[in-house]
Design an enzyme around this catalytic site. Sequence first.
Site, PDB file in Angstrom:
ATOM      1  N   ASP A   1       0.810  -1.159   0.127  1.00  0.00           N
ATOM      2  CA  ASP A   1      -0.078   0.073   0.053  1.00  0.00           C
ATOM      3  C   ASP A   1       0.881   1.267   0.072  1.00  0.00           C
ATOM      4  OD1 ASP A   1      -2.650   1.564   0.462  1.00  0.00           O
ATOM      5  OD2 ASP A   1      -1.732   1.856   2.309  1.00  0.00           O
TER       6      ASP A   1
ATOM      7  N   ASP B   1      -0.211   5.085   0.678  1.00  0.00           N
ATOM      8  CA  ASP B   1      -0.487   6.249   1.724  1.00  0.00           C
ATOM      9  C   ASP B   1      -0.560   5.466   3.165  1.00  0.00           C
ATOM     10  OD1 ASP B   1      -0.757   8.025  -0.376  1.00  0.00           O
ATOM     11  OD2 ASP B   1      -2.723   6.971  -0.811  1.00  0.00           O
TER      12      ASP B   1
END
Length: 222
Positions: free
Chosen positions: A9, A11
């Site tokens: 991922d 963010d």
Amino acid sequence: MARTLALFDLDNTLLTDDSDYLWGRYLSDAGLVDGPAYEAQNARYYALYKAGDLDIHEFLAFALRPLRELPLARLLELRERFVAEWIVPRVAPGARALIERHRRDGHMPVIITATNRFVTGPIAGLLGVPALIATEPERDAEGFTGRALDPPCFQAGKVARLKAWQSRYGYAGAYTYFYSDSHNDLPLLEQVDVPVVVDADPQLTAIAAARGWSQISLRGVP
């Protein structure tokens, strides 16, 4: 070809902040959108995301509108400055070392993110990650339409996007790691071979503890 995938991922995982939210703030600060009203909406959507209550289609209609309304040359100039000034200082201290460790082990690094490809493409390049699975802004002959292709790379859509990517590039059935901070990524965390929780939100921290998933931080000195 590597037969193991290392999914990341972006963010609040590889970055210490949220690039989607920051891009909205950047446009607001630059006076390219209706500053106070836009920032209030941006903050509201970010709070809904953190709570797990975000309507992704409603958010994308808001977030992708500037791509439709601003000239492409201007967007590219803004994006270059945004990455240099707002993203480079927010790369998590341990992010590059973790990516490199997987690369040394022969794994294929992939960023998989709900944030759209226009924003995240150069961030993947900055981090030296060769593959990006992201929400795809729709384009036509005139440029960006302000809409996204279905499904957005969010929650269950992230699983669907990954499966399509694996089929396209020959990684179906690959052994898979996935690093994430967010409970919104539970659908994918529950699918992979090695779920790893990174600087997680309170909801995911509790779930990881209950399920015995590994928990790490990338925010200290690497």
